[in-house]
Design an enzyme around this catalytic site. Structure first.
Site, PDB file in Angstrom:
ATOM      1  N   ASN A   1       0.831  -1.298  -0.055  1.00  0.00           N
ATOM      2  CA  ASN A   1      -0.047   0.005  -0.001  1.00  0.00           C
ATOM      3  C   ASN A   1       0.720   1.234   0.101  1.00  0.00           C
ATOM      4  O   ASN A   1       1.246   2.017  -0.838  1.00  0.00           O
ATOM      5  CB  ASN A   1      -1.031  -0.112   1.140  1.00  0.00           C
ATOM      6  CG  ASN A   1      -2.103   0.882   1.126  1.00  0.00           C
ATOM      7  OD1 ASN A   1      -2.113   1.963   0.223  1.00  0.00           O
ATOM      8  ND2 ASN A   1      -3.306   0.648   1.446  1.00  0.00           N
ATOM      9  N   ASP A   2       1.470   1.675   1.259  1.00  0.00           N
ATOM     10  CA  ASP A   2       2.207   2.861   1.361  1.00  0.00           C
ATOM     11  C   ASP A   2       3.311   2.863   0.464  1.00  0.00           C
ATOM     12  O   ASP A   2       3.848   3.961  -0.023  1.00  0.00           O
ATOM     13  CB  ASP A   2       2.754   2.901   2.678  1.00  0.00           C
ATOM     14  CG  ASP A   2       1.602   3.143   3.817  1.00  0.00           C
ATOM     15  OD1 ASP A   2       0.558   3.899   3.495  1.00  0.00           O
ATOM     16  OD2 ASP A   2       1.871   2.326   4.722  1.00  0.00           O
TER      17      ASP A   2
END
Length: 467
Positions: free
Chosen positions: A394-395
């Protein structure tokens, strides 16, 4: 056994530890590196057992300790899931720190056993080494407990901050330095235990403001702390093996922390004293999405797109680890390769919850090492990829790190998956990543969201590819 022979065995153990670090530097040689490290530890333990200064009562305690610790370690090693390795490492670091505290206490109460003086009259250099090892060990102990709690989900992964936090930490650090000086001057037991308690409190306060996204750096830094604590105590009790081993662990942990911070475009001081995101930042990011929509699909859609691709790049993340999807992922890649599709894997240095987390999981699934690439090696290939399959990351794929100066992750190098023709993003929901920042990639026109469990979704894609 003579002291010279004991020192020689410790030196052999040190060489094996160095070879272990060399082996662990690459996945292909990591197994050999582990064996080297185990062999070195066996030699070091053997040298300690046959040392001329050992007494009969000491052997009983050592054997009992090995039996208890070895049994617990064996059970944990057999039962631990790969997803729980980061918190296991953090827990082990806490034990190393606590061991340093106990050894320092033993040396203070029975200095004659270590040849560093008599009770109340210890050598000054021993008091210096003891106090430093004690302080670092206590900080490692409490800091590792917080890291374990955050990784295990006992505490929230978001940074915990309060007014005047940095000033409090600075005050405690200064007080700790003053107490060390007083302890060296007096050798008082009361000051010794005050140092321990103050260092434990400082360890808690240093780690609670660090967000979950920074946990890979925290784990490597705590690893370094545990090494320096062991090294300091090694000087105190004049143990060559502890000095060398502690220095190796401390130095390698510090270097790894630097590499991790470089991969995040952040300074070590910024990570340890700052925090990586806040609840408010995450909320603001979520609120800013408004009525934007995402394009979502299913396993059949993903299978069709992949089957017609010539190049697929897989980006694994912590979601893959939680779902234990690495074996299904390997099966999917093998199926694609049988159809003539080129498959590569892209690893971000801070993907997962500890350094090398994704590499370990892919190696467990027997993914060929020559198909796995680091960020610097693979980033320029995303523009040539037909499909990028993001499974649980994600990040590390969030374009906001490049485009939004107000984002908590701004400046962090990311895997530039948004440049691919199609991005297939496997995720359970639209929830933000561990940094608390919503991923702008979700809303890009070339992104298709595949909502569901990573393992189940990948298995369904494999079935669609076989049809």
């Amino acid at each position: 056994m003579s002291a010279s022979l004991t020192s020689l065995l410790y030196l052999i153990a040190a060489v094996l530890f160095i070879l272990a670090l060399r082996g662990l530097s690459h996945p292909e040689t990591s197994r050999r590196g582990n064996l080297m490290g185990m062999s070195g530890m066996a030699v070091a333990v053997l040298a300690t057992l046959v040392h001329a200064g050992m007494h009969a009562s000491g052997y009983l305690l050592i054997v009992l300790g090995i039996a208890i610790g070895g049994s617990v370690g064996a059970v944990v090693a057999r039962r631990i899931a790969m997803t729980a390795l980061p918190q296991l490492v953090a827990a082990f670091h806490s034990l190393v720190g606590l061991a340093a505290v106990f050894v320092a206490a033993a040396a203070l109460n029975a200095p004659q056993a270590f040849g560093i003086g008599t009770p109340g009259h210890l050598y000054v250099e021993s008091l210096i080494e003891m106090s430093i090892g004690l302080a670092i060990g206590a900080i490692t102990f409490s800091g590792s407990i917080i890291a374990f709690a955050k990784l295990q989900g006992i505490m929230k992964g978001n940074p915990i901050t309060f007014m005047g936090q940095h000033k409090l930490n600075a005050t405690l650090g200064a007080a700790l330095a003053v107490l060390v000086i007083l302890f060296v001057a007096t050798g008082a037991q009361a000051i010794f235990w005050i140092i321990a308690l103050l260092a434990i409190a400082l360890g808690f306060l240093l780690i609670i403001p660090i967000g979950g996204a920074d946990m890979p750096v925290v784990v490597s830094m705590l690893n370094s702390y545990s090494g320096w604590a062991a090294c300091g105590i090694g000087f105190t009790i004049q143990n060559l093996a502890l000095i060398i081993t502690g220095a190796l662990v401390g130095a390698s942990g510090a270097i790894l922390s630097y590499v991790m911070c470089k991969g995040m475009n952040r300074s070590i001081i910024n990570v340890l004293l700052g925090g990586f995101g806040t609840d408010s930042g995450g909320a603001a990011a979520a609120a800013a999405t408004g009525d934007r929509h995402v394009k979502h699909g299913n396993a059949e859609d993903a299978g069709f797109i992949m089957k017609n691709a010539s190049k697929v790049i897989v980006v694994p993340g912590y979601g893959m680890a939680v779902a234990q999807a690495q074996h299904a992922l390997r099966e999917m890649a093998d199926t694609l390769k049988q159809d003539g599709v080129e498959v590569k894997y892209a690893i971000h240095p801070v993907a997962g919850r500890m350094p090398g987390h994704m590499n370990v999981l892919l190696a467990e699934a027997n993914v060929p090492y020559d198909e796995v690439f680091e960020l610097e090696e693979i980033n320029n290939e995303f523009s040539t990829a037909d499909v990028v399959y993001v499974i649980g990351a994600n990040d590390v794929t969030n374009p906001a790190a490049k485009t939004d100066p107000k984002s908590p992750i701004y400046g962090m190098p990311i895997l530039e998956v948004d440049k691919a023709k199609t991005v297939l993003f496997v995720k359970r929901s639209m929830a933000s990543g561990y940094a608390g920042v919503e991923n702008e990639l979700f809303f890009r026109p070339n992104t298709m969201m595949l909502f569901g469990d990573a393992k189940k979704m990948t298995e369904e894609i494999v079935q669609s590819l076989d049809h």
